[in-house]
Each structure stands twice: as C-alpha cells, then as structure tokens.
Design a protein around this motif. Structure first.
Motif, PDB file in Angstrom:
ATOM      1  N   ASN A   1     -12.250  10.222  -9.281  1.00  0.00           N
ATOM      2  CA  ASN A   1     -11.879   9.420 -10.285  1.00  0.00           C
ATOM      3  C   ASN A   1     -11.266   8.272  -9.256  1.00  0.00           C
TER       4      ASN A   1
ATOM      5  N   PRO B   1     -17.477   7.812 -11.851  1.00  0.00           N
ATOM      6  CA  PRO B   1     -16.633   8.827 -11.851  1.00  0.00           C
ATOM      7  C   PRO B   1     -16.915  10.076 -12.896  1.00  0.00           C
TER       8      PRO B   1
ATOM      9  N   SER C   1      -9.686  11.318  -5.049  1.00  0.00           N
ATOM     10  CA  SER C   1      -9.416   9.935  -6.091  1.00  0.00           C
ATOM     11  C   SER C   1      -9.697   8.687  -5.045  1.00  0.00           C
TER      12      SER C   1
END
Ligand code: MTE
Length: 312
Positions: A100, A106, A237
């Motif tokens: 993400n 994502p 991330s």
C-alpha cells in the motif's frame, strides 16, 4: 505450505546440506548463468555474490543446523534456541502481502502469485548481526526491486516500510510488556530497496525457509545489521516520510535507521571491529568486520554524501 519455485523446488531441495555445500563450491567461482536443475530454474546473479575483499576460497557456508537453531525472533522469545521451537506454531497457509501507500497498484497479493512471477535466484551472502556474530547463507529468493517494479511506486515514494506478521496467540513475547512495540517493522530508503543486492528470501540451502528464519518470506539486506532483515513479512508500504522502525523506537541511541555494518562505529556497549562466525570453534580467532559487510564496492555509492558516524 507448498512453496513453489517456478514449477517445483529444484532437485537440490532434497540434497543433504553437506553434499549441497560441496557442490556449491564450483558456483562460488563466478558462474553467472541460468541453471536448470531438475524442473526448477535457478538463475545466478550477474554480479559478485561475495564482498570484493573476500577470498572465496576461504568463505565457508555456515552449516544449516547453526542457522536454524540460533535465531533472533523476538515475537517468540529473547532466547535464540527457544524461538526455533515456538515458531513452529505459526501457520503459513494462506499467506498474503498487503502492498500500500505510494504505489500505482496497491492490493493484497497472494504469496504463491508473487513467487510464481519471479525466477528463483540463489545468493550466497554474508550476514552480520549487530550483536557481532556472523554467518554465510545460501539464500533462495528474488530481488525486492522486481516486486516493487510490479506495483509501480509513484513519484512520492521515498521509503519502503515492512511489517511482520503479528499473531499474539502463538507469539508469547508479544503478550508481555517488552521494549519492542509490535508488530515488528523495518524500513529502507527507496534506493536501498531497489538495489540489486536487496533480496526477498523464501528459502535457504535449496529448501523453504524454516519458520524461525522468517518463513514464508523475509527481507535480506546483506550490507546492513541483521535487524533490518525483517522476517515473515505481511505488509510493504511505500512512504513519503522516513518511518521509525521497531529497534530505533525502542533504543534510538543504539539502533539507527541506516544500520550499515561498520567496524569504525561501535555500538554504545560493544565494539563492532570484529565478529564471531556462527559455528566456529571456541579458539577460532574472530574475523575483522568489513565496512558494509564486504559489499562496499556494490553499495558504497549509496552513502557517498552521508556522514556514516552520525547516520549509524
Ligand atoms: N524479524 C522479526 N519479525 N522479528 C525479529 O525479532 N530479528 C532480527 C531480524 N529480523 C527479528 C527479525 C534480527 S535482530 C536478526 S539478527 C535477524 O532477523 C536474524 O535472522 P536469523 O534469526 O534468521 O539469523
């Protein structure tokens, strides 16, 4: 869980580690091709596998039994032998990784789909723990860069943060108060993450990773202290700002963001000038620590403008 490397695990997955180590010696001397072993493809990296300063003839693989029975996996225990036992309670199937943040694509990616995409590479890397022990590991994995390119980081992405699985029901240490805050997290600058030496590993010695070594998927950053090489990853991330990782949060004066192996920058409580090779005999002399763990030629450029003492 069946971890597939291309079609199946290569033939040497069933070879005993001693025989395997003997066979590996010819590969240490610069074979840079793609091998077909059994039904699996094993592509050899096209850059040196070892630090330039290392004489490959003197470099021995650390026996599997030492790698598997002397582990740091603090979610289970602070005892290096106990974590090997507790870790067996972790179930690995199904496993997905959430990607993400600053990425064009994502999502939650199934591990098997990820593993199918990239050819398995064997990388023999030196591994250096901040506690001053070291080992040499034949990892199986693929470059983190391949996965990152797949999800397309946007222009805002500057850091990559990794998060480990947290299952308190099987991780006794995470149910007690501890200096570490869970889940375990780590991070790299984007250029470090994209460096060809940075690996996502799912195996070692031609077999799937043991749970205590970070199955089903862990990071391996061979020029940094081992705590950067986060295990059992469930989230990646892409971030604009530099995050604070578990160890830096717990003890900022002891564990910095960079954690590059450096013999000239001591830990506040011990020297980093030398290291003990795991499995070596009591009287074996300690080895001199090398800057960037012997990978200075490959990664030194990443830090050419950085004061390594301040940015430890
Ligand atoms: N990852 C998680 N999730 N939890 C940990 O406790 N320990 C780190 C790193 N990754 C750790 C982790 C430390 S301190 C080291 S030295 C290496 O894993 C050790 O890897 P090994 O146990 O496979 O040798």
């Amino acid at each position: 869980m069946l971890i597939k490397i291309q079609n199946e695990l290569p033939e040497h997955a069933i070879t005993p580690p001693e025989v395997y180590a003997a066979r590996r010696t010819f590969l240490k001397y610069g074979l840079t091709t793609t091998l077909t072993l059994g039904s699996g493809l094993l592509s050899q990296p096209a850059f040196p596998q070892l630090g330039q300063a290392e004489d490959p003839a003197k470099l021995e693989l650390t026996p599997l039994k030492h790698i598997q029975n002397y582990t740091n996996f603090y979610e289970y225990s602070y005892n290096k032998e106990d974590s090997s036992i507790w870790a067996q309670n972790l179930t690995l199937d199904p496993w997905s990784i959430e990607i993400n943040g600053a990425v064009a694509r994502p999502g939650h990616y199934h591990l098997e789909d990820i593993l199918h995409r990239f050819p398995a590479e064997e990388r023999i890397y030196r591994f250096r723990c901040v506690e001053a022990w070291a080992m040499v590991v034949p990892w199986l994995g693929f470059p983190l860069a391949d996965l990152l390119k797949l999800v397309e980081p946007t222009s805002k992405a500057r850091f990559v943060q990794f998060t480990s699985v947290l299952r308190p029901e099987v991780m006794p240490n995470t149910r007690r108060s501890s200096m570490l805050i869970w889940p375990y997290t780590e991070a790299l600058r984007l250029d470090e993450a994209l460096h060809p030496l940075t690996l996502l590993a799912f195996g070692m010695y031609g077999k799937p990773l043991a749970k205590q070594n970070g199955a089903p998927l862990r990071l391996v950053v061979p020029w940094k202290y081992g705590f950067k090489s986060i295990k059992a990853i469930v989230k990646i991330s892409l971030l604009e700002q530099q995050p604070i990782s578990s160890w830096s949060l717990a003890a900022p004066k002891d564990y910095g963001f960079y954690a590059n192996v450096n013999p000239s920058v001591p830990h506040p409580r011990w020297s980093q000038a030398t290291e003990r090779l795991l499995g070596s005999r009591f009287f074996t002399p300690r080895r001199r620590t090398e800057l960037f763990n012997g990978y200075a030629e490959q990664v030194g450029e990443l830090y050419s403008h950085l004061d390594l003492e301040r940015n430890f």
